[in-house]
Design a protein around this motif. Structure first.
Motif, PDB file in Angstrom:
ATOM      1  N   GLN A  29     -34.832  21.750  -8.290  1.00  0.00           N
ATOM      2  CA  GLN A  29     -35.864  22.392  -7.812  1.00  0.00           C
ATOM      3  C   GLN A  29     -36.050  22.854  -6.415  1.00  0.00           C
ATOM      4  OE1 GLN A  29     -39.482  19.836  -8.561  1.00  0.00           O
ATOM      5  NE2 GLN A  29     -38.366  18.803 -10.244  1.00  0.00           N
ATOM      6  N   GLU A  81     -44.328  26.839  -5.720  1.00  0.00           N
ATOM      7  CA  GLU A  81     -43.278  26.203  -5.517  1.00  0.00           C
ATOM      8  C   GLU A  81     -43.297  24.740  -4.712  1.00  0.00           C
ATOM      9  OE1 GLU A  81     -42.671  30.641  -5.550  1.00  0.00           O
ATOM     10  OE2 GLU A  81     -44.043  29.247  -4.164  1.00  0.00           O
ATOM     11  N   HIS A  93     -41.756  33.182 -12.687  1.00  0.00           N
ATOM     12  CA  HIS A  93     -42.243  33.402 -11.187  1.00  0.00           C
ATOM     13  C   HIS A  93     -43.653  34.376 -11.647  1.00  0.00           C
ATOM     14  CE1 HIS A  93     -42.119  34.044  -7.128  1.00  0.00           C
ATOM     15  NE2 HIS A  93     -42.229  35.333  -7.157  1.00  0.00           N
ATOM     16  N   ASN A 133     -35.677  26.764  -5.141  1.00  0.00           N
ATOM     17  CA  ASN A 133     -36.887  27.584  -5.381  1.00  0.00           C
ATOM     18  C   ASN A 133     -37.774  27.304  -4.236  1.00  0.00           C
ATOM     19  OD1 ASN A 133     -35.517  29.019  -7.531  1.00  0.00           O
ATOM     20  ND2 ASN A 133     -36.608  27.492  -8.857  1.00  0.00           N
ATOM     21  N   VAL A 134     -37.491  26.570  -3.407  1.00  0.00           N
ATOM     22  CA  VAL A 134     -38.643  26.172  -2.449  1.00  0.00           C
ATOM     23  C   VAL A 134     -37.769  26.628  -0.819  1.00  0.00           C
ATOM     24  CG1 VAL A 134     -39.782  24.167  -1.214  1.00  0.00           C
ATOM     25  CG2 VAL A 134     -39.381  24.283  -3.847  1.00  0.00           C
ATOM     26  N   ASP A 175     -42.567  33.978  -1.983  1.00  0.00           N
ATOM     27  CA  ASP A 175     -43.253  32.863  -2.679  1.00  0.00           C
ATOM     28  C   ASP A 175     -44.185  33.024  -3.319  1.00  0.00           C
ATOM     29  OD1 ASP A 175     -41.252  30.880  -1.540  1.00  0.00           O
ATOM     30  OD2 ASP A 175     -42.618  30.437   0.208  1.00  0.00           O
TER      31      ASP A 175
END
Length: 450
Positions: free
Chosen positions: A164, A144, A122, A167-168, A94
């Motif tokens: 979304q 994130e 990123h 990516n979390v 993250d």
């Protein structure tokens, strides 16, 4: 799940597998451990062995291992990795954890590492986080999160959330923003599931949402999240735009670091050090307060020297000097510790004068009880009521003064923007020793008529 326990036998087995290059057996063994456990193992290995282990395992796991490792060990391991290998590890983390690691790299390497990250969004987020102070909300937050626009309908919202969420790592909340990215509120998952797909988000979202400014101090963020039992809190910039979120795991780290720092300050250690640091670093951290204690002791000795004649006539006064000094130090530390704890938790109510009056009454009550016990003991022991009375009255006065000092100093330091935890250590003990001995001999001199 059986709790992990690090043993000398386990470390020896791992070292043997590394020495004999039994990579298959080592991979199989590591599969049984959580990444936090492997980080603990790596901290016990040599730098070369820890590097070997990191290079052997998949980046998806080793990135989390690196984030959990001791900072000094991690720095040494990163020095053994190529720029491309470091970038590969950062890809899996993250943004908040990645930014923490990047900030530890030499300046001449940071740009090279960032340029090697394939996911440019990123990389951009990591660079953005680097500009914030590490002790601020911006320095703690991760980029994130899951956010939706208030003018979307539920169907569009669900589609965007799915994209979304990839990516979390963990979705704590769904945040609602307007077209300018300003935070408007949060979305209940229950409302989302039970509402018509054509309904607009602005008709169902909850406008009440706790948030923090990007420049808010980390300690204040911790207080807010603790007070309202939040697992995550959104972070907004100066004009209210949603820029990230802070999760509870980051706040736990902040609380731990603050507790460690306050504990060290209370023990008279002026810098953040660990047991494994060099002798020179440990000396620099401890010596300032030891010097203060030395001067405090010299001051107390000088005060006693001024009452040399009285001590020669009433030698018993000398024998009670350590007791008086100890009681003054103990009461002062108790009072200051309670105040510091109250300041840290925002539990202190009322004015300083009311707090001082309360502490004075408390010290008076404790002092009278202790003085009565001391009076009886000394009278029986020496048979001299007047001397016993002088010592006992001195004890009451010393305890009251120590309680007031222990209460006032942390409140005063806090008002001046100085960490009040400094008041729970040698500072309070030394000052109360000096005042305690001065008051003790002064009162004894008056009562005994010397």
């Amino acid at each position: 799940m059986t709790p992990f326990k690090l043993t000398d036998e386990l470390i020896a087995d791992i070292k043997l597998l590394i020495t004999e290059n039994k990579n298959g057996d080592l991979r199989s063994m590591m599969k049984e451990f959580h990444y936090a456990d492997i980080a603990e193992i790596a901290d016990e290995l040599t730098v070369d062995e820890a590097t070997y282990l990191i290079k052997l395992l998949d980046s998806e796991k080793t990135s989390d291992i690196l984030a959990e490792m001791d900072e000094d060990i991690r720095e040494a391991v990163l020095n053994n990795l190529s720029v491309k290998e470091i970038a590969g590890e950062l890809e899996e983390l993250d943004t908040d954890d990645a930014a923490d690691i990047v900030s530890e790299l030499p300046k001449e390497i940071i740009q090279k590492v960032i340029s090697e990250i394939e996911d440019k969004d990123h990389a951009k987020d990591i660079v953005d986080l680097l500009r914030y102070d590490e002790d601020s909300a911006g320095g703690l937050m991760a980029k994130e999160l899951v956010k939706v626009r208030e003018n979307w309908n539920v169907l569009t919202c669900v589609k965007e959330m799915r994209a979304q969420a990839e990516n979390v790592t963990r979705v704590h909340s769904i945040y609602v923003v307007d077209d300018e990215e300003k935070l408007k509120g949060r979305l209940s998952l229950k409302d989302l599931l039970t509402t018509s797909t054509k309904t607009h988000i602005k008709d169902v979202y909850i406008s009440k949402v706790d948030s923090v400014d990007v420049n808010e101090k980390a300690e204040e963020v911790a207080k807010i999240m603790s007070k309202y039992d939040l697992e995550a809190i959104p972070v907004v910039d100066e004009i209210g735009r949603l820029v990230g979120r802070i999760t509870i795991d980051d706040i736990v780290d902040v609380i731990k670091e603050e507790a460690d720092k306050d504990y060290q300050m209370a023990a008279g250690i002026s810098q953040d050090v660990e047991a494994d640091d060099s002798i020179w670093e440990l000396t620099r951290a401890r010596l300032p307060w030891l010097i203060l204690g030395l001067f405090g002791g010299l001051g107390a000795a000088a005060i006693m020297g001024g009452f040399e004649e009285m001590i020669s006539k009433h030698a018993i006064l000398f024998f009670f000097t350590p007791l008086i000094a100890a009681m003054a130090g103990n009461v002062g530390v108790q009072s200051s510790a309670i105040i510091v704890q109250g300041l840290a938790n925002d539990d202190l109510k009322g004015s300083i004068s009311n707090r001082l009056i309360k502490e004075m009454l408390l010290s008076l009550l404790n002092g009278l009880i202790l003085a009565l016990l001391l009076l009886i003991f000394t009278w029986i022991w020496k048979g001299d009521f007047l001397t016993a009375l002088a010592i006992s009255i001195s004890l009451v006065a010393v305890i009251i003064v120590a309680g007031i000092i222990g209460t006032f100093i942390p409140l005063f330091l806090n008002k001046r923007g100085i960490d009040p935890a400094i008041a729970t250590g040698p500072f309070i003990t030394t000052s109360n020793d000096i005042f305690g001995i001065l008051i003790y001999f002064w009162i004894a001199k008056i009562i005994l008529g010397i």
